[in-house]
Design an enzyme around this catalytic site. Sequence first.
Site, short mmCIF file in Angstrom:
data_model
loop_
_atom_site.label_atom_id
_atom_site.label_comp_id
_atom_site.label_asym_id
_atom_site.label_seq_id
_atom_site.Cartn_x
_atom_site.Cartn_y
_atom_site.Cartn_z
N GLU A 101 0.84 -1.20 0.00
CA GLU A 101 0.00 0.00 0.00
C GLU A 101 0.88 1.24 0.00
O GLU A 101 1.92 1.28 0.66
CB GLU A 101 -0.88 -0.04 1.26
CG GLU A 101 -2.00 0.96 1.28
CD GLU A 101 -2.90 0.78 2.53
OE1 GLU A 101 -3.30 -0.36 2.84
OE2 GLU A 101 -3.18 1.80 3.17
N ASP A 103 0.24 5.35 0.59
CA ASP A 103 -0.86 6.20 1.07
C ASP A 103 -0.58 7.68 1.08
O ASP A 103 0.46 8.12 1.56
CB ASP A 103 -1.16 5.88 2.55
CG ASP A 103 -1.69 4.49 2.78
OD1 ASP A 103 -2.27 3.92 1.84
OD2 ASP A 103 -1.53 3.99 3.90
N GLU A 105 -3.00 10.40 3.01
CA GLU A 105 -4.23 10.61 3.77
C GLU A 105 -4.22 12.05 4.29
O GLU A 105 -3.19 12.51 4.78
CB GLU A 105 -4.32 9.64 4.95
CG GLU A 105 -4.39 8.19 4.50
CD GLU A 105 -4.76 7.24 5.63
OE1 GLU A 105 -5.83 6.65 5.58
OE2 GLU A 105 -3.96 7.12 6.58
#
Length: 296
Positions: A101, A103, A105
């Site tokens: 993953e 990311d 955010e």
Amino acid sequence: MSSLSSSEMLLSLLFMTSLLAASAGNFNHDVEITFGKKLVKIVDGGKMITLSLDNCTGSGFQSKTQYLFGKFEMHIKLVPGNSAGTVATFYLSSQGQWHDEIDFEFLGNISGQPYIIHTNIYSQGQGDREQQFYPWFDPTTSFHKYTVVWNSQRIILMVDNIPIRIFNNNEAIGVPFPNSQAMKIYSSIWDASTWATEGGRVQTNWTEGPFTACYRRLYANGCVDSSGSSSCGSSESTDSLISSTQSWQNEELNVEAQKKLRWVQKHFMVYNYCTDFKRFRYIGLPPECKRPRFLQ
Ligand SMILES: *[C@@H]1O[C@H](CO)[C@@H](O)[C@H](O)[C@H]1NC(C)=O
Ligand SMILES: *[C@@H]1O[C@H](CO)[C@@H](O)[C@H](O)[C@H]1NC(C)=O
Ligand SMILES: *[C@@H]1O[C@H](CO)[C@@H](O)[C@H](O)[C@H]1NC(C)=O
């Protein structure tokens, strides 16, 4: 054997490329809603998508295509005003317990206080590699571009073309690197009021909802992975033609980019797992943290 001259080959390559780019790229066709359908709006003929969060649910979407390496971009305008407790996301992820993953955010805040751009990288199910930054601009008044470059040697995260983070392939010193699991592109908005704003101290004010983030110009120039075989191409959710050069495959930080990264890390970094000695006091810092900054 019929042989094409190199200029003919270039022409046909250009033609194929523009076909790929021109026929592709529209939120109506390229993504599927993952949750909160009633809070998702695709507008402007598929060029923009808005995701909302109310006191009942958030919302999100994922790309239909999955990629093994590529360059991925999204223009995002974050929730304005009091966005405390909300988290909007733009990330790549594979499936399953040992997933990879990458990311972005975006942790909201009360009016007038800064967002946090939270980043993390998982390889084979293992994350714990957070770096956080304050934006050097107001991310709620206009669209800004967030980019993930992912090739076999490194991952580069950029904001408006300015690198904020690099994660190198350090398999040679035993650090797993995402390089075998295809990932889809995801975006979502959800309620993180139990941890996001000052560890849950500041709660979401639901009477100010629904909270809406806008996403535009999803651009994916990657190796499309369909059942094990991968081919490279590009798509963008606008009708503009873009060139499909594969420069991301070797993309790295030149001296100018390293200078920019140093500027961001010096002035805007909020948290770096590599300097969190307290957290890693029993097991030691991850191996990449002992390498020089640009080799981490
Ligand atoms: C919110 O604002 C406070 C005060 O400026 C700051 O300490 C914090 O890092 C900001 N972001 C979040 C997500 O809490
Ligand atoms: C929540 O927002 C409403 C509307 O802006 C405001 O009147 C109220 O005081 C806010 N509540 C809290 C706890 O801040
Ligand atoms: C929360 O949602 C319910 C409906 O699900 C609604 O009746 C209520 O007014 C909402 N509360 C707030 C504070 O928005």
